[in-house]
Design a protein around this motif. Structure first.
Motif, mmCIF file in Angstrom:
data_model
loop_
_atom_site.group_PDB
_atom_site.id
_atom_site.type_symbol
_atom_site.label_atom_id
_atom_site.label_comp_id
_atom_site.label_asym_id
_atom_site.label_seq_id
_atom_site.Cartn_x
_atom_site.Cartn_y
_atom_site.Cartn_z
ATOM 1 N N THR A 26 0.484 -0.910 -0.109
ATOM 2 C CA THR A 26 0.021 -0.131 -0.038
ATOM 3 C C THR A 26 1.074 1.205 0.110
ATOM 4 O O THR A 26 2.201 1.267 -0.236
ATOM 5 C CB THR A 26 -0.728 -0.548 1.074
ATOM 6 N N LYS A 89 -5.646 1.675 0.034
ATOM 7 C CA LYS A 89 -5.880 1.627 -0.964
ATOM 8 C C LYS A 89 -4.273 0.887 -1.964
ATOM 9 O O LYS A 89 -3.311 1.165 -1.089
ATOM 10 C CB LYS A 89 -5.577 3.144 -1.415
ATOM 11 N N HIS A 177 -5.181 6.143 -11.737
ATOM 12 C CA HIS A 177 -6.557 6.774 -11.040
ATOM 13 C C HIS A 177 -7.153 5.930 -11.101
ATOM 14 O O HIS A 177 -9.017 6.058 -10.839
ATOM 15 C CB HIS A 177 -7.373 7.847 -12.096
ATOM 16 N N GLU A 178 -7.440 5.104 -10.896
ATOM 17 C CA GLU A 178 -7.644 3.054 -11.047
ATOM 18 C C GLU A 178 -7.563 2.044 -10.010
ATOM 19 O O GLU A 178 -8.465 1.043 -9.243
ATOM 20 C CB GLU A 178 -7.766 1.888 -11.568
ATOM 21 N N SER A 180 -7.203 1.111 -5.875
ATOM 22 C CA SER A 180 -8.443 0.943 -4.914
ATOM 23 C C SER A 180 -8.017 0.522 -3.921
ATOM 24 O O SER A 180 -6.897 -0.370 -4.141
ATOM 25 C CB SER A 180 -9.837 0.584 -5.363
ATOM 26 N N ASN A 181 -8.923 -0.546 -2.967
ATOM 27 C CA ASN A 181 -8.412 -1.696 -2.045
ATOM 28 C C ASN A 181 -7.897 -2.814 -2.453
ATOM 29 O O ASN A 181 -8.289 -3.805 -1.637
ATOM 30 C CB ASN A 181 -9.298 -1.124 -0.895
ATOM 31 N N TYR A 182 -8.844 -2.846 -3.505
ATOM 32 C CA TYR A 182 -8.572 -4.030 -4.581
ATOM 33 C C TYR A 182 -7.916 -4.028 -6.073
ATOM 34 O O TYR A 182 -8.058 -3.293 -6.721
ATOM 35 C CB TYR A 182 -10.814 -4.525 -4.706
#
Length: 211
Positions: A26, A89, A177-178, A180-182
């Motif tokens: 992260t 993230k 920009h994409e 995330s936490n996934y």
């Protein structure tokens, strides 16, 4: 290359002779798989490493999150995909292959040689024109490491030697920009070949189809 001054304690799993581990990074921390909450399964002739928990600080501390590696056998190696879900993230995912034979690194413009004692990092698209590198072995064979991404997203290959054996890190980073936490990686293909030109042609065919 995320090197630590201590043993991070990553668990590794034997997938058809390849020693495979995974880290999830992260913007604040680096996490490994919790061996107490990780299982290795065989499915349809392939493998699944599934972790229901993570650790950090050399396995001293535990964290919530899930991560997985899915692998299938190919004619000369493995195709691997990794995924993770965390509360924070995710910046990048890192597949780690250790215990590889020592050799010469080929990656930048198809030229190369012995990599420095501290290791080498080759980045795509800044250093490499395509996410493909080779490790040239003393017997004339080559190990190859390639991403089958069909989009332009950052990749890094970190390669270093420890006690006569090589570790290769395959790092995928989502578009900024994409993030995330996934996270879910495109397929990575690794293998051993006698003719690297054949792998280059196969890789070029993938590029032509994708781009």
């Amino acid at each position: 290359m995320h090197q630590f001054s201590f043993d991070f304690g990553d668990p590794f799993f034997d997938l058809a002779g390849w020693q495979v581990g995974l880290q999830v990074i992260t913007f604040e921390n680096t996490y490994g798989l919790d061996p107490d909450r990780t299982r290795l399964e065989t499915r349809d002739g392939g493998f699944v490493i599934a972790a229901e928990g993570l650790t950090w600080a050399g396995r001293q501390l535990k964290a919530q999150g899930r991560a997985s590696v899915r692998a299938r056998r190919t004619a000369d190696g493995l195709e691997l995909e990794a995924g993770a879900v965390l509360a924070s993230k995710i910046r990048c995912t890192k597949l780690i292959l250790r215990g590889l034979p020592s050799g010469g690194l080929i990656g930048r413009g198809w030229l190369g040689g012995s990599f420095p004692p501290g290791g080498a990092i080759l980045s795509y698209p800044s250093d490499l024109h395509t996410p493909l590198i080779f490790l040239r072995l003393p017997d004339g064979d080559h190990l190859y490491f390639r991403s089958l991404d069909d989009r332009l997203r950052c990749k890094r290959f970190a390669v270093y030697e420890r006690e006569g054996l090589v570790t290769a890190e395959l790092i995928h980073e989502d578009a900024a920009h994409e993030m995330s936490n996934y996270a879910e990686t495109p397929p990575w293909r690794v293998g051993r070949c006698a003719d690297p030109d054949a792998i280059v042609e196969e890789h070029l065919a993938h590029l032509e189809h994708s781009f």
